[in-house]
Design a protein around this motif. Sequence first.
Motif, PDB file in Angstrom:
ATOM      1  N   ASN A 164      -4.366  -8.105   1.838  1.00 51.87           N
ATOM      2  CA  ASN A 164      -3.609  -8.273   3.077  1.00 51.87           C
ATOM      3  C   ASN A 164      -2.158  -8.619   2.784  1.00 51.87           C
ATOM      4  OD1 ASN A 164      -5.971  -8.107   4.909  1.00 51.87           O
ATOM      5  ND2 ASN A 164      -6.556 -10.039   3.953  1.00 51.87           N
TER       6      ASN A 164
ATOM      7  N   ARG B 251      -1.787 -11.646   9.870  1.00 52.37           N
ATOM      8  CA  ARG B 251      -2.365 -10.825   8.804  1.00 52.37           C
ATOM      9  C   ARG B 251      -2.080  -9.367   9.101  1.00 52.37           C
ATOM     10  NH1 ARG B 251      -7.482  -8.138   7.547  1.00 52.37           N
ATOM     11  NH2 ARG B 251      -8.215  -8.520   9.684  1.00 52.37           N
ATOM     12  N   CYS B 252      -1.420  -8.699   8.172  1.00 52.93           N
ATOM     13  CA  CYS B 252      -1.180  -7.258   8.273  1.00 52.93           C
ATOM     14  C   CYS B 252      -2.138  -6.564   7.322  1.00 52.93           C
ATOM     15  CB  CYS B 252       0.271  -6.949   7.917  1.00 52.93           C
ATOM     16  SG  CYS B 252       0.652  -5.185   7.766  1.00 52.93           S
ATOM     17  N   TYR B 253      -2.813  -5.534   7.797  1.00 55.12           N
ATOM     18  CA  TYR B 253      -3.817  -4.867   6.986  1.00 55.12           C
ATOM     19  C   TYR B 253      -3.746  -3.360   7.217  1.00 55.12           C
ATOM     20  CZ  TYR B 253      -6.261  -5.120  11.467  1.00 55.12           C
ATOM     21  OH  TYR B 253      -6.580  -5.029  12.804  1.00 55.12           O
TER      22      TYR B 253
ATOM     23  N   TYR C 106       0.810  -1.216   0.000  1.00 58.46           N
ATOM     24  CA  TYR C 106       0.000   0.000   0.000  1.00 58.46           C
ATOM     25  C   TYR C 106       0.852   1.279   0.000  1.00 58.46           C
ATOM     26  CZ  TYR C 106      -4.471  -2.391   0.609  1.00 58.46           C
ATOM     27  OH  TYR C 106      -5.590  -3.162   0.419  1.00 58.46           O
TER      28      TYR C 106
ATOM     29  N   LYS D  98       2.017 -10.812  -0.174  1.00 61.84           N
ATOM     30  CA  LYS D  98       0.670 -10.262  -0.274  1.00 61.84           C
ATOM     31  C   LYS D  98      -0.331 -11.338  -0.700  1.00 61.84           C
ATOM     32  CE  LYS D  98       2.628  -6.809  -2.511  1.00 61.84           C
ATOM     33  NZ  LYS D  98       2.895  -5.599  -3.322  1.00 61.84           N
TER      34      LYS D  98
ATOM     35  N   GLN E 152      -5.188   0.097   8.164  1.00 63.01           N
ATOM     36  CA  GLN E 152      -6.293   0.590   8.982  1.00 63.01           C
ATOM     37  C   GLN E 152      -6.259   2.116   8.991  1.00 63.01           C
ATOM     38  OE1 GLN E 152      -5.921  -0.898  12.972  1.00 63.01           O
ATOM     39  NE2 GLN E 152      -4.160   0.382  13.469  1.00 63.01           N
TER      40      GLN E 152
END
Length: 210
Positions: free
Chosen positions: A144, A155-157, A74, A140, A159
């Motif tokens: 996520n 899980r890295c997301y 991202y 990826k 926010q």
Amino acid sequence: AAFDAATEDWTLIASNKGSERSWWSAAGLGDSVVFTNNVDPVLLHNLGTTTTQTIPELVNQVKCRKARIAVQFYGFILLMNTEEDMGDGYMRYSSRVRWSDANDPNVWWPVPEEPDAGQEGNLANFQDLEYGDEILAAEKLGGNLMIYTARGIWRCYLQLGPANTSVFGFQRVYSEPKNSTGCIAYPRTLVSTGDNHFYMGRDAIYRYNA
């Protein structure tokens, strides 16, 4: 080495790095590529140039000199499993995830936004996962970033929260702390087919699907 498709020439951009059995992990962001090999300081290469260089803010202010993994997520560069000096000398933080500012691989020192003081902040920061949970690989999957450790999967997301809070959230989605069954054992075996991840554990080949 960098390949020029127009001229079909290779240009050497870094040499005499690493050690026996080390390998490069790389992450691209815009016109920049970040390289790390868990041996040398993290390197930055700007496309169109013929050199690589260390990242001053990462070396001098954050005092991070090694990382096992580099990945882009991202618009951020994330370094994982780092070696840093937090005031007591350089130590390995095997469960650490550290990220740059948005769209800028040169900015790593966290600066909070303080409108009353006229201070414009950035989004650089870090997060430690569970103590002792060594990060081995990341890839990826959908929206996520899956982080594979010696004892589980996280899980890295992204926010979106109030100012001065972490830009990323972390959720453990699998854990096996006792014998690491189902966990990755050989980091370079992690591959993605888009909807699935495959990797090798100590006892079998595994597939992860969200």
